[in-house]
Enzyme design. Structure first.
Site, short mmCIF file in Angstrom:
data_model
loop_
_atom_site.label_atom_id
_atom_site.label_comp_id
_atom_site.label_asym_id
_atom_site.label_seq_id
_atom_site.Cartn_x
_atom_site.Cartn_y
_atom_site.Cartn_z
N LYS A 87 0.84 -1.21 0.00
CA LYS A 87 0.00 0.00 0.00
C LYS A 87 0.87 1.26 0.00
CE LYS A 87 -2.02 1.36 4.12
NZ LYS A 87 -1.79 2.78 4.42
N ASN A 88 1.85 1.28 0.91
CA ASN A 88 2.61 2.52 1.08
C ASN A 88 3.59 2.78 -0.06
OD1 ASN A 88 1.14 2.78 3.37
ND2 ASN A 88 2.85 2.50 4.81
N CYS A 91 -6.63 6.94 9.31
CA CYS A 91 -6.80 6.33 10.63
C CYS A 91 -6.73 7.37 11.74
CB CYS A 91 -5.69 5.32 10.87
SG CYS A 91 -6.10 3.68 10.29
N ARG A 111 -1.64 13.72 13.67
CA ARG A 111 -1.16 13.66 12.29
C ARG A 111 -1.19 15.02 11.58
NH1 ARG A 111 -2.67 7.94 9.50
NH2 ARG A 111 -0.48 7.85 9.13
N ASP A 142 3.68 0.65 12.24
CA ASP A 142 2.56 -0.11 11.67
C ASP A 142 2.54 -1.57 12.13
OD1 ASP A 142 1.76 2.16 10.39
OD2 ASP A 142 2.42 1.58 8.40
N ARG A 144 -8.71 -1.68 4.52
CA ARG A 144 -7.92 -0.56 3.99
C ARG A 144 -6.50 -1.00 3.64
NH1 ARG A 144 -7.16 3.87 7.78
NH2 ARG A 144 -5.69 4.21 6.12
C1 UD1 Z 1 3.39 6.85 6.52
C2 UD1 Z 1 2.69 5.54 6.25
C3 UD1 Z 1 2.09 4.99 7.53
C4 UD1 Z 1 3.15 4.87 8.61
C5 UD1 Z 1 3.91 6.18 8.78
C6 UD1 Z 1 5.10 6.07 9.71
C7 UD1 Z 1 1.94 5.80 3.97
C8 UD1 Z 1 0.80 5.90 3.05
N1 UD1 Z 1 1.65 5.78 5.27
O1 UD1 Z 1 2.41 7.75 7.02
O2 UD1 Z 1 1.55 3.69 7.23
O3 UD1 Z 1 2.54 4.57 9.84
O4 UD1 Z 1 4.42 6.63 7.50
O5 UD1 Z 1 5.95 5.08 9.29
O6 UD1 Z 1 3.09 5.69 3.56
N2 UD1 Z 1 4.27 14.59 11.27
C9 UD1 Z 1 4.23 15.91 11.65
N3 UD1 Z 1 4.04 16.85 10.68
C10 UD1 Z 1 3.89 16.53 9.37
C11 UD1 Z 1 3.94 15.16 8.99
C12 UD1 Z 1 4.12 14.22 9.98
O7 UD1 Z 1 4.35 16.24 12.82
O8 UD1 Z 1 3.73 17.42 8.52
C13 UD1 Z 1 4.45 13.56 12.31
C14 UD1 Z 1 3.22 12.63 12.41
O9 UD1 Z 1 2.21 13.21 13.21
C15 UD1 Z 1 3.83 11.41 13.04
C16 UD1 Z 1 5.22 11.37 12.41
O10 UD1 Z 1 5.49 12.68 11.93
O11 UD1 Z 1 3.94 11.59 14.42
C17 UD1 Z 1 5.36 10.37 11.28
O12 UD1 Z 1 4.46 10.67 10.27
P1 UD1 Z 1 4.75 10.40 8.74
O13 UD1 Z 1 6.08 9.76 8.58
O14 UD1 Z 1 4.48 11.66 7.98
O15 UD1 Z 1 3.63 9.34 8.39
P2 UD1 Z 1 2.73 9.30 7.10
O16 UD1 Z 1 3.50 9.71 5.90
O17 UD1 Z 1 1.43 9.95 7.37
#
Ligand code: UD1
Length: 417
Positions: free
Chosen positions: A22-23, A116, A121, A305, A397
């Site tokens: 998925k990712n 989720c 986030r 995850d 999902r």
């Molecule tokens: C991606 C994965 C998800 C996985 C996560 C962490 C996909 C589609 N999803 O999610 O399955 O759980 O990586 O490995 O690839 N954060 C901020 N500000 C931002 C962005 C992120 O503070 O602008 C924080 C988030 O709240 C979280 C952390 O950074 O605490 C990690 O998030 P991030 O790596 O961005 O996860 P996703 O890309 O949403």
């Protein structure tokens, strides 16, 4: 409301092939917007997050055609730069569209993404990064307006190696004139996949897998074809299934290197794990042993995850395990449900102290998020008696056909819609 009904206790045995990730798929779908040529994606996972992403692309004006293994996205007629609120709220990955939409139309309007419920986030890193690439960002009434007439290469230092922000910025920078450096970039395997795709499109991207990614933007990009890598979290979930049912499962079509953090912890739990070139066999050795400390972190750290699934393994382990969730806040919602099944877990902030019990018992529980739902299915597999996992659609999902694969391995599990 779909439910999964499980009669626990069966040892799972057999082989299965792991579906596409998925990712890896979601950002690559978004990259289709960076070119007017068609793109072809093989081994795509037929899961609801992916179908939602395709609906977003169709809303934007892309033509999407798929058959079992092959998906074609043609964005020649794409014309919309506004993200529909309803779809964006259903899937957090809609945020990946921001960079490509901006790069394509030099405008983008978004609502805050959903997905989720695992913590706040935020998307500040995405927005700050885009500002560093010359994008003008304004926020009003729950919407974000990005104006990118002056989109250009720039230097970005991420405060945290966010996966989504790294991918978004790589895609925006690929069509931005000039050079971009993304520092403290995420190092997940999916980033290297995106780099390969962008390079195939004619851009010049280096460094994925390290914490500095360099991108030389191009005026125009070509189509590409991409085969999704196997889903390491789906593989990890089945690895835990073998451990908690004291079974023996061989997973084919995996990249063992992507599973090292999970393999190490399951070996600590006493499992026997045989690693081949593109397969892995996990053999349970009776009741798992405690895992002293699992702390989630950015790759190559332990994947957040997989945290919920490891909670299930720890819940039936011999001693006391400690799990620290350091990536997301509020990602222990499955714990309340595991308690209903007889688990002994205490949570304080982002730390779970799990004192293993000999056996969980069946109960009616609810999937609160995707991986938490998978963890409850695992708990049902090893519990005594009948477990009903409600809100099973949340699990769809990220897993193509979890219950039919588990049935083939010998589980007593069925779905009721
Ligand atoms: C991606 C994965 C998800 C996985 C996560 C962490 C996909 C589609 N999803 O999610 O399955 O759980 O990586 O490995 O690839 N954060 C901020 N500000 C931002 C962005 C992120 O503070 O602008 C924080 C988030 O709240 C979280 C952390 O950074 O605490 C990690 O998030 P991030 O790596 O961005 O996860 P996703 O890309 O949403």
């Amino acid at each position: 409301m779909a439910k999964l009904i499980i009669n626990g206790g069966a040892k799972l045995e057999g082989e299965l092939s792991i579906h596409g990730a998925k990712n890896a798929a979601l950002p690559v779908f978004a990259a289709a917007l960076l070119t007017e040529e068609p793109v072809i994606i093989y081994n795509w996972p037929a899961i609801s997050d992916v179908y939602n992403m395709l609906s977003i692309l169709e809303h934007i004006g892309a033509h999407v055609a798929y058959e079992k293994d092959k998906l074609v996205i043609d964005t020649r007629r794409a014309l919309r730069w506004e993200m529909p609120d309803k779809l964006a709220k259903e899937i957090r990955s809609s945020i990946f569209m921001m960079g490509p939409i901006l790069a394509r139309f030099r405008m983008a309007r978004f609502t805050y993404p959903g997905g989720c419920e695992i913590g706040s986030r935020p998307i500040d890193l995405h927005l700050r990064g885009l500002k560093n690439l010359g994008v003008n960002v304004t926020e009003a009434g729950g919407h974000i307006m990005c104006e990118g007439r002056r989109l250009k290469g720039g230097d970005v230092h991420l405060d945290y190696p966010s996966v989504g922000a790294t991918e978004n910025l790589m895609m925006a920078a690929a069509l931005a004139p000039g050079n971009t450096a993304i520092r403290n970039a995420a190092r997940e395997p999916e980033i290297a996949e995106l780099q390969d795709v962008l390079n195939q499109m004619g851009s010049d991207v280096k460094g994925a897998g390290s914490s500095t990614i360099l991108i030389e933007g191009k005026g125009k990009l070509r189509g590409f074809s991409y085969t999704c890598i196997p889903d390491r979290i789906v593989a990890g979930t089945f690895m835990v299934a073998a451990v908690v049912t004291n079974g023996k499962i061989t997973l084919k079509n995996v990249i063992p290197e992507h599973l090292f953090a999970i393999t190490a912890k399951l070996r600590e739990a006493g499992a026997q794990i045989k690693v081949y070139d593109d397969a892995i066999t996990v053999i349970g050795q009776g009741r798992p042993k405690e895992m002293h400390l699992i702390e989630t972190g950015p790759y190559p750290g332990f994947p957040t995850d997989m945290q919920a699934q490891m909670c299930t393994a720890a819940a039936i382990a011999k001693g006391t395990s400690i799990i620290v969730e350091s990536v997301f806040d509020n990602r222990f919602k499955h714990v309340g449900e595991l308690l209903r099944m007889g688990a002994n877990i205490v949570i304080k902030n982002n730390v779970a102290v799990i004192k293993g019990v000999e056996r969980l018992h069946g109960a009616e529980v609810k999937s609160m998020d995707l991986r938490g739902g998978a963890a409850l299915v695992l708990a049902g597999l090893c519990a005594q008696g009948k477990t009903v996992v409600e809100q099973a659609r949340i699990i769809d999902r990220g897993y193509e056909t979890l219950e039919s694969e588990l049935s083939l391995l010998g589980a007593d599990i069925r779905r009721e819609d």
